[in-house]
Scaffold this active site. Structure first.
Site, short mmCIF file in Angstrom:
data_model
loop_
_atom_site.label_atom_id
_atom_site.label_comp_id
_atom_site.label_asym_id
_atom_site.label_seq_id
_atom_site.Cartn_x
_atom_site.Cartn_y
_atom_site.Cartn_z
N TYR A 183 0.84 -1.21 0.00
CA TYR A 183 0.00 0.00 0.00
C TYR A 183 0.86 1.25 0.00
O TYR A 183 1.66 1.48 0.92
CB TYR A 183 -0.85 -0.04 1.25
N TYR B 282 -6.63 4.89 -5.80
CA TYR B 282 -6.53 4.92 -4.34
C TYR B 282 -7.86 4.46 -3.76
O TYR B 282 -8.70 5.27 -3.37
CB TYR B 282 -6.18 6.34 -3.88
#
Lengths: 148, 394
Positions: B293, B344
């Site tokens: 991430y 995102y």
């Protein structure tokens, strides 16, 4: 330790709310004193403020004055304005300051002086009390500047 | 007593996504996006949406389980779970929580999801417009420290300084994501390739390690995975992705207020990674693909280090683009474009990319991938990570 007529950042940023847990700190800064939580049970220092000592679980936490000096543990220089009040007022410097005389707890503040100055980890800094007298209620922030 | 583990006990049966949009560009309401992703995950799995009996999410998702259940005519809601913590720290935890629910018998068919239309609400990269701030923020916001980029920057400064790691190591992470996105039709940044010179010339968000391309995008969309017990693995429409390990949490006082975590220069995975590998019975050398991430590239670096994939002293040498690119890199990283260049979606899109790699259907396929590490949002707390594998990896 001193006060300064100029501020690190422009007006219009959020002000610290008055809360029971943290009120003694803000009373201290108004009087030009830096006070940090210290446990009456085990003597441990603690920051930020909490209701209980994380070491011994005592709720008997005092506020002890400490010398207003420390050293830079880390830093950042924001360029992107994250709040309307900061438009046209970047960059500025945020420092994380370690207080060796309070168990190495760390405080966040702005570093005063040239916003483009070089910043050294471990540099010695001293507190500068920055009053916001016009605020309702008034409050005083603790800022930092490099010693020497 | 049988071994207490989730290893091999649950599978991801289906994945679903809306199209991914630039911030503010979704044509649909955030809740509708959630519905689309849930229905797509069920369609992909070949499972009737009315069979779903649980929802797990994170990051304060606004699409509540009960509203989803009512809207979709779910027959019986047996598990609804919101994982604490902001942003994507909980992405792998949400999948792990869904797996725990189906393994324990609390539920049979659980959706883990994230829906996010930031254009319809407040942006992450902006401070709140409040006159006063309380709690920890009272010691941060008056100093102009409000955004996630700022909250994490000093951890990265300290880590890079302690280990002498250069900005080029972070650049390689950004270049890998953008490279992979060029081949991904879903990617918001497809058609917008990034090269080293453009990266180096990009503006500062926060010095000394957040240039523009070190920071994730802000996007609109929704994504979901459908988790069922492993007993159903052979009756599914798709090749199942087994959960081999899941862990979440944080090390000692990682959430100590006002930047007082004892281990400060950290992504907060030191204990979580240990627990993850212990459950998976695998180590860093066993992983074929890594999805890490990216809220900020410095967080990726620290999370790779804390998962044992890179030693700090070798980061400058190892973190170069050729090592990170599918299909031939030594550690293919963020093979869909990730949070930097695909979307995102708080990392849920990275879980889905992990499933695609195991199915063999990824845009940037790593040949024969049988294990995938997914690392959730670093530097927040709690954090979470996940190892998925094919049946052969069991």
């Amino acid at each position: 330790m001193s006060t300064t007529p100029s501020r690190a950042l422009p007006g219009g940023l959020p002000a610290p709310a008055s809360e029971p847990l943290t009120a003694p700190y803000w009373v201290g800064t108004r009087a030009g004193r830096l006070v940090i939580q210290r446990c009456r049970g085990c003597g441990g220092w603690q920051w930020g403020p909490e209701w209980v000592c994380h070491r011994c679980h005592s709720f008997d936490l005092a506020w002890e004055e400490v010398p207003p000096c420390g050293r830079i543990y880390s830093w950042e220089r924001p360029h992107h304005p994250v709040h309307p009040a900061l438009n046209g007022h970047t960059p500025y410097i945020i420092v994380l300051v370690e207080l060796p005389q309070a168990g190495n707890v760390r405080m966040v503040g702005n570093l005063l002086g040239d916003p483009r100055q070089e910043i050294g980890i471990a540099a010695e800094v001293e507190a500068v009390f920055e009053p916001h007298d016009e605020a309702d209620p008034p409050y005083t922030l603790v800022q930092w500047r490099v010693v020497g | 007593m049988s071994e207490r583990t989730l290893r091999g006990r649950a599978v991801i049966a289906g994945v679903g996504e809306t199209p991914y949009y630039k911030h503010g560009k979704a044509p649909d309401d955030e809740f509708k996006l959630a519905l689309i992703a849930v229905l797509e995950a069920c369609r992909d799995a070949g499972i009737d949406p009315r069979e779903v009996d649980g929802f797990a999410s994170y990051g304060g998702d606004r699409s509540e389980a009960t509203r989803l259940a009512a809207a979709l005519g779910i027959r019986e809601l047996r598990f609804s779970n919101m994982h604490w913590g902001g942003g994507g720290g909980g992405v792998c935890a949400a999948v792990g929580n869904a797996a725990a629910a189906v393994h324990s018998g609390m539920a049979d068919c659980v959706i883990a999801f994230r829906s996010l239309a930031q254009g319809q609400f407040r942006r992450y990269g902006r401070g709140a417009a409040a006159e006063t701030v309380s709690g920890e923020d009272a010691f941060l916001a008056p100093y102009g420290l409000m955004s996630p980029a700022q909250r994490f920057a000093m951890k990265i400064t300290r880590f890079m300084a302690e280990h002498g790691i250069r900005h080029e190591a972070l650049r390689a992470i950004a270049l890998a994501s953008y490279h992979h996105a060029q081949n991904n039709p879903r990617a918001v940044m497809r058609g917008r390739p990034l090269d080293a010179a453009t990266y180096d010339a990009s503006r500062w968000i926060v010095e000394p390690f957040h240039r523009l391309y070190d920071c994730c995008m802000e996007n609109d969309g929704a994504a979901a995975v459908l988790v069922v017990p492993a007993e159903r693995a052979h009756d599914l429409a798709q090749k199942p992705a087994y959960l081999l390990g899941a862990a979440q949490g944080g090390h000692y006082r990682s959430a100590a207020p006002v930047h007082n975590a004892p281990l400060y220069a950290s992504s907060h995975f030191t204990t979580v990674a240990h627990n993850l590998y212990a459950m998976a019975k695998l180590g860093p050398a066993d992983l074929d693909v890594v999805q890490a991430y990216e809220n900020f590239t410095g967080g990726v670096l620290m999370s790779l280090v804390e998962h044992g994939l890179v030693r700090p002293e070798e980061a400058n040498d190892f973190l170069v683009p050729e090592n990170l690119l599918a299909p031939t890199g030594r550690m293919p990283l963020n093979t869909s474009g990730g949070n930097l260049a695909e979307c995102y979606m708080h990392g849920l899109e990275m879980v889905i990319e992990g499933v695609r790699q195991l199915r063999g259907t990824a845009c940037n396929q790593v040949p024969g991938a049988s294990t995938v590490l997914v690392i959730g949002g670093p530097m927040v707390t709690p954090v979470s990570s996940l190892i998925l594998g094919t049946e052969a990896a069991l």
